[in-house]
Design an enzyme around this catalytic site. Sequence first.
Site, PDB file in Angstrom:
ATOM      1  CG  ASN A   9      -1.801   1.204   1.320  1.00  0.00           C
ATOM      2  OD1 ASN A   9      -1.827   2.015   0.385  1.00  0.00           O
ATOM      3  ND2 ASN A   9      -2.521   1.357   2.420  1.00  0.00           N
ATOM      4  CE  LYS A  11      -0.420   3.373   4.692  1.00  0.00           C
ATOM      5  NZ  LYS A  11      -0.365   3.532   6.153  1.00  0.00           N
ATOM      6  CG  HIS A  93      -6.082   1.995   4.898  1.00  0.00           C
ATOM      7  ND1 HIS A  93      -5.658   2.970   5.762  1.00  0.00           N
ATOM      8  CD2 HIS A  93      -5.082   1.085   4.824  1.00  0.00           C
ATOM      9  CE1 HIS A  93      -4.438   2.668   6.192  1.00  0.00           C
ATOM     10  NE2 HIS A  93      -4.063   1.526   5.637  1.00  0.00           N
ATOM     11  CD  GLU A  95      -3.246   5.685   6.415  1.00  0.00           C
ATOM     12  OE1 GLU A  95      -3.195   5.637   5.179  1.00  0.00           O
ATOM     13  OE2 GLU A  95      -2.345   5.231   7.151  1.00  0.00           O
ATOM     14  CD  GLU A 150      -3.691  -2.185   7.452  1.00  0.00           C
ATOM     15  OE1 GLU A 150      -2.549  -2.380   7.051  1.00  0.00           O
ATOM     16  OE2 GLU A 150      -4.351  -1.185   7.135  1.00  0.00           O
ATOM     17  N   GLY A 156       1.843   2.792  10.751  1.00  0.00           N
ATOM     18  CA  GLY A 156       2.769   3.903  10.535  1.00  0.00           C
ATOM     19  C   GLY A 156       3.524   4.346  11.774  1.00  0.00           C
ATOM     20  CB  SER A 183       4.785  -1.332  12.381  1.00  0.00           C
ATOM     21  OG  SER A 183       4.371  -0.006  12.632  1.00  0.00           O
TER      22      SER A 183
HETATM   23  P1  13P Z   1       2.711   0.781   7.812  1.00  0.00           P
HETATM   24  O1  13P Z   1       3.248  -0.542   7.289  1.00  0.00           O
HETATM   25  O2  13P Z   1       3.454   1.956   7.332  1.00  0.00           O
HETATM   26  O3  13P Z   1       2.546   0.716   9.302  1.00  0.00           O
HETATM   27  O4  13P Z   1       1.240   0.940   7.215  1.00  0.00           O
HETATM   28  C1  13P Z   1       0.340  -0.101   7.361  1.00  0.00           C
HETATM   29  C2  13P Z   1      -0.822   0.142   6.508  1.00  0.00           C
HETATM   30  O5  13P Z   1      -1.603   1.038   6.757  1.00  0.00           O
HETATM   31  C3  13P Z   1      -0.993  -0.699   5.333  1.00  0.00           C
HETATM   32  O6  13P Z   1      -2.242  -0.525   4.748  1.00  0.00           O
END
Ligand code: 13P
Length: 223
Positions: A9, A11, A93, A95, A150, A156, A183
Amino acid sequence: MKKTLIIANWKMNPKTTKEANNLFNSVKAGSHRIKKTEVVICPPFIYLPFLKEKGRLKLGGQNGFWEESGAYTGEVSLLMLKKIGAEYVIIGHSERRKYFKETNSEVLKKTKSALSVGLKPIICVDKVSQIPDFSNFRKEEIKNIIIAYEPLFAIGTGKACSPKKAKEKRLLIKHDFVLYGGSVNFKNARDYLLEAGFQGLLVGGASLKAKEFIKIIDSAEKN
Ligand code: 13P
């Protein structure tokens, strides 16, 4: 779905098409020997048309709208995603839930639309209660749905969930195909697959570093 699924991902990264191409090509070069793993790159929509020479990589979207076309300024339909060559789509997601106030009922609509156009939805949840009710779905549809667990605290932050805790959650999710995300790095990737029993990984930050992401793919291949 028998293969281990490793999803990148990206992002809202990287900043330019050139960087996106370079990252994609590096991952492609490092994953030409994959056999047991399905590797899916989910870039921002705008880069999808440029990532045509996919090699063994597959493409996915990070979101999509349930209507096929129409007066929905700023949206990209799931059908459009499919037509441009995506096979997967990330839905709900955290976010999107946080910054764009996406709700469980929208997640359900997107899931239905994704399945109807032939995309495999990856539904992200932080709690078991966020998993849509699949009782009205056909068996063949359910087979194509992927759940990604997640935990919010791990996204993150570099504070990955312990494989033991992740496994406890995994066991509460009554679904065949469940990914872990939050992570993930090349050191802990194998623990989520082997120790915690996840069928794959949803990788954010570490998927933007080609070398590290390839190491994660390698650990899934050795799984
Ligand atoms: P990170 O791997 O940066 O923690 O992000 C996880 C994530 O949101 C994957 O969709």
